[in-house]
Design a protein around this motif. Structure first.
Motif, mmCIF file in Angstrom:
data_model
loop_
_atom_site.group_PDB
_atom_site.id
_atom_site.type_symbol
_atom_site.label_atom_id
_atom_site.label_comp_id
_atom_site.label_asym_id
_atom_site.label_seq_id
_atom_site.Cartn_x
_atom_site.Cartn_y
_atom_site.Cartn_z
ATOM 1 N N HIS A 102 -48.669 44.226 28.147
ATOM 2 C CA HIS A 102 -50.105 44.386 27.908
ATOM 3 C C HIS A 102 -50.572 43.243 27.016
ATOM 4 O O HIS A 102 -50.203 43.168 25.840
ATOM 5 C CB HIS A 102 -50.373 45.733 27.234
ATOM 6 C CG HIS A 102 -51.826 45.972 26.934
ATOM 7 N ND1 HIS A 102 -52.260 47.042 26.188
ATOM 8 C CD2 HIS A 102 -52.962 45.281 27.268
ATOM 9 C CE1 HIS A 102 -53.570 47.003 26.077
ATOM 10 N NE2 HIS A 102 -54.016 45.936 26.715
ATOM 11 N N VAL A 104 -53.160 42.151 24.847
ATOM 12 C CA VAL A 104 -54.214 42.927 24.184
ATOM 13 C C VAL A 104 -55.381 42.070 23.721
ATOM 14 O O VAL A 104 -56.395 42.600 23.249
ATOM 15 C CB VAL A 104 -53.634 43.737 22.999
ATOM 16 C CG1 VAL A 104 -52.529 44.671 23.472
ATOM 17 C CG2 VAL A 104 -53.126 42.832 21.888
ATOM 18 N N SER A 125 -56.586 43.105 28.236
ATOM 19 C CA SER A 125 -57.785 43.714 27.669
ATOM 20 C C SER A 125 -58.408 42.788 26.646
ATOM 21 O O SER A 125 -57.740 41.941 26.049
ATOM 22 C CB SER A 125 -57.467 45.073 27.028
ATOM 23 O OG SER A 125 -56.519 44.935 25.988
ATOM 24 N N VAL A 149 -59.225 45.712 31.402
ATOM 25 C CA VAL A 149 -60.010 46.786 30.797
ATOM 26 C C VAL A 149 -60.626 46.264 29.505
ATOM 27 O O VAL A 149 -60.030 45.450 28.793
ATOM 28 C CB VAL A 149 -59.125 48.028 30.516
ATOM 29 C CG1 VAL A 149 -57.991 47.690 29.552
ATOM 30 C CG2 VAL A 149 -59.953 49.181 29.980
ATOM 31 N N ALA A 151 -61.290 46.732 25.847
ATOM 32 C CA ALA A 151 -60.669 47.568 24.810
ATOM 33 C C ALA A 151 -60.431 46.746 23.557
ATOM 34 O O ALA A 151 -60.254 45.523 23.604
ATOM 35 C CB ALA A 151 -59.341 48.151 25.304
ATOM 36 N N ALA A 155 -56.828 49.415 19.086
ATOM 37 C CA ALA A 155 -56.870 50.788 19.610
ATOM 38 C C ALA A 155 -56.117 50.794 20.939
ATOM 39 O O ALA A 155 -56.720 50.660 22.004
ATOM 40 C CB ALA A 155 -58.303 51.268 19.801
ATOM 41 N N PRO A 156 -54.785 50.881 20.899
ATOM 42 C CA PRO A 156 -53.965 50.716 22.104
ATOM 43 C C PRO A 156 -54.381 51.640 23.248
ATOM 44 O O PRO A 156 -54.639 52.827 23.043
ATOM 45 C CB PRO A 156 -52.556 51.057 21.611
ATOM 46 C CG PRO A 156 -52.582 50.761 20.145
ATOM 47 C CD PRO A 156 -53.960 51.128 19.691
ATOM 48 N N VAL A 157 -54.440 51.062 24.443
ATOM 49 C CA VAL A 157 -54.762 51.839 25.643
ATOM 50 C C VAL A 157 -53.550 51.933 26.570
ATOM 51 O O VAL A 157 -53.661 52.464 27.671
ATOM 52 C CB VAL A 157 -55.963 51.233 26.394
ATOM 53 C CG1 VAL A 157 -57.223 51.318 25.547
ATOM 54 C CG2 VAL A 157 -55.694 49.779 26.798
ATOM 55 N N THR A 158 -52.404 51.407 26.139
ATOM 56 C CA THR A 158 -51.153 51.582 26.858
ATOM 57 C C THR A 158 -50.142 52.191 25.894
ATOM 58 O O THR A 158 -50.342 52.160 24.667
ATOM 59 C CB THR A 158 -50.611 50.248 27.386
ATOM 60 O OG1 THR A 158 -50.512 49.306 26.301
ATOM 61 C CG2 THR A 158 -51.539 49.681 28.453
ATOM 62 N N ARG A 159 -49.037 52.703 26.429
ATOM 63 C CA ARG A 159 -48.075 53.404 25.575
ATOM 64 C C ARG A 159 -46.801 52.618 25.307
ATOM 65 O O ARG A 159 -46.425 52.402 24.171
ATOM 66 C CB ARG A 159 -47.716 54.759 26.207
ATOM 67 C CG ARG A 159 -48.869 55.760 26.204
ATOM 68 C CD ARG A 159 -48.398 57.100 26.734
ATOM 69 N NE ARG A 159 -49.469 58.095 26.712
ATOM 70 C CZ ARG A 159 -49.326 59.354 27.120
ATOM 71 N NH1 ARG A 159 -48.156 59.763 27.613
ATOM 72 N NH2 ARG A 159 -50.347 60.195 27.057
#
Length: 396
Positions: A102, A104, A125, A149, A151, A155-159
């Motif tokens: 990701h 970020v 993102s 996306v 974002a 504020a993480p949107v993946t895990r």
């Protein structure tokens, strides 16, 4: 001032009409001297969208030596300045091959395009809608399709994906900043947001590693002899503490080269008398504190334990090294006499460990011969020393 693109500008530029407008202005000169005439011509050719079109044409020209797909990409001036050069982005992506990744802070997608080619799954993102729209266009132009996306990086949107970040490194006045708290997002906040996850952060090469204790590996990367960045790798990704990665684009069609050296290699290079050659290690090696390790690898030793110059009887392959013609205690008078004796008129001056400005010294030396030489000025112990050399490119 650089043009401030909007999402509407991007929508126009990616349309058939926008592509025609860019093509119509592509032949303009776009120099300081021609700018007023170019603006007049662009207004006539494309109308009110002329500013966005001219900025796009200009930035694509500037990006030619940095980005592989620059002739079709969209970018802002600030984003281009911060974007990773394509060979650097590819090198980082190769270390993450097969992982979920990701990006970020994907911006216009320079790193994202490379990551998407090697990752198992890839997401990008960004908070900036304009840059996100550019990234969507640019990655498509590069032949990849990562998820995108809007974002906040904090504020993480993946895990579980590896988080890759490239924080902005300019303050509100446009000046470069080196304080981790002033990065956007701040380095400490990034580390907190992705605590427990694998994290990769691109930073300036001058960053002090002691202020980012979460980074288990600091990699300094150079491209074609110019140090480009430091890359911080968290514990789950680190394989050593310090690494230098040296990238070369090479000649057209050669594919370039890459090599690395780490602090896992032996470092007992030793200090000794000058050999037949002086070697100035790549800046990534010097910045990473791996001069002695590099010396051991290539059978070289140091002139002085506190100075980064190495010496030996055979230089490493593929480098520009300095064959020693003559050396002795440095003084301007003696150096001027030595250059005159060797009929030197063009002189390159390299300095480490002495308070000497090469440009000022060159003017004072007034070389007037027909030949050329390289002068290496350094300190051996307390003794200022001058080496008169012939620079040679050693075959790879």
């Amino acid at each position: 001032m650089p043009y401030a693109f909007s999402p509407d500008d991007v929508a126009f530029l990616v349309s058939a009409e926008g592509e025609k407008a860019i093509a119509a202005c592509d032949g303009l000169t776009l120099t300081d001297a021609s700018w007023l005439a170019d603006v007049t011509a662009a207004r006539r050719l494309v109308g009110d969208r002329y500013a966005a079109v001219l900025e796009t044409v200009l930035l694509r020209r500037k990006a030619t030596s940095k980005l592989d797909e620059s002739d079709s990409w969209l970018m802002t001036s600030d984003a281009l300045q911060q974007a990773s050069a394509s060979p650097v982005a590819r090198s980082r992506a190769e270390r993450l091959a097969g992982r979920d990744v990701h990006d970020v802070t994907c911006s216009i997608g320079a790193d994202l395009a490379a990551l998407a080619r090697t990752a198992a799954r890839c997401v990008g993102s960004d908070l900036d809608e304009t840059r996100l729209a550019m990234a969507r266009h640019n990655t498509a132009a590069a032949g990849v399709s990562p998820g995108l996306v809007r974002a906040d990086a904090l504020a993480p949107v993946t895990r579980d994906a590896v988080a890759v970040a490239d924080p902005a490194r300019r303050d509100s006045s446009g000046r470069r900043t080196w304080k981790p708290a002033d990065f956007v997002p701040a380095l400490d906040e990034l580390a907190t947001a992705y605590d427990g996850r694998d994290l990769v952060v691109k930073c300036a090469p001058g960053l002090d590693p002691s202020i980012v204790p979460w980074a288990r590996e600091v990699e300094v990367v150079s491209l074609d002899g110019q140090v480009r960045e430091s890359c911080l790798w968290s514990e789950g990704l680190a394989t050593t503490r310090r690494r230098a990665t040296v990238l070369r684009n090479g000649e057209a069609g050669s594919g370039g080269t890459q090599w690395t050296i780490t602090d896992e290699e032996p470092d007992e290079a030793g200090v000794g008398e000058p050999g037949e050659w002086i070697v100035d290690p790549d800046g990534a090696v010097v910045r990473a504190g791996l001069v002695r390790h590099y010396g051991v690898r290539h059978g070289l030793w140091q002139l002085d334990e506190r100075i980064a110059y190495l010496t030996g009887d055979a230089p490493p392959p593929g480098v520009r090294a300095f064959r020693v013609l003559e050396y002795g205690r440095y003084s301007e008078k003696e150096l001027r006499s030595t250059l005159r004796r060797h009929d030197v008129g063009r002189v390159e001056i390299l300095v480490r460990g002495l308070d000497v400005d090469p440009n000022t010294l060159r003017r004072r030396l007034k070389p007037s011969g027909s030949g050329e030489a390289s002068v290496v000025l350094t300190r051996i112990g307390r003794r200022p020393t001058a080496f008169v050399c012939r620079a040679e490119r050693v075959p790879a």
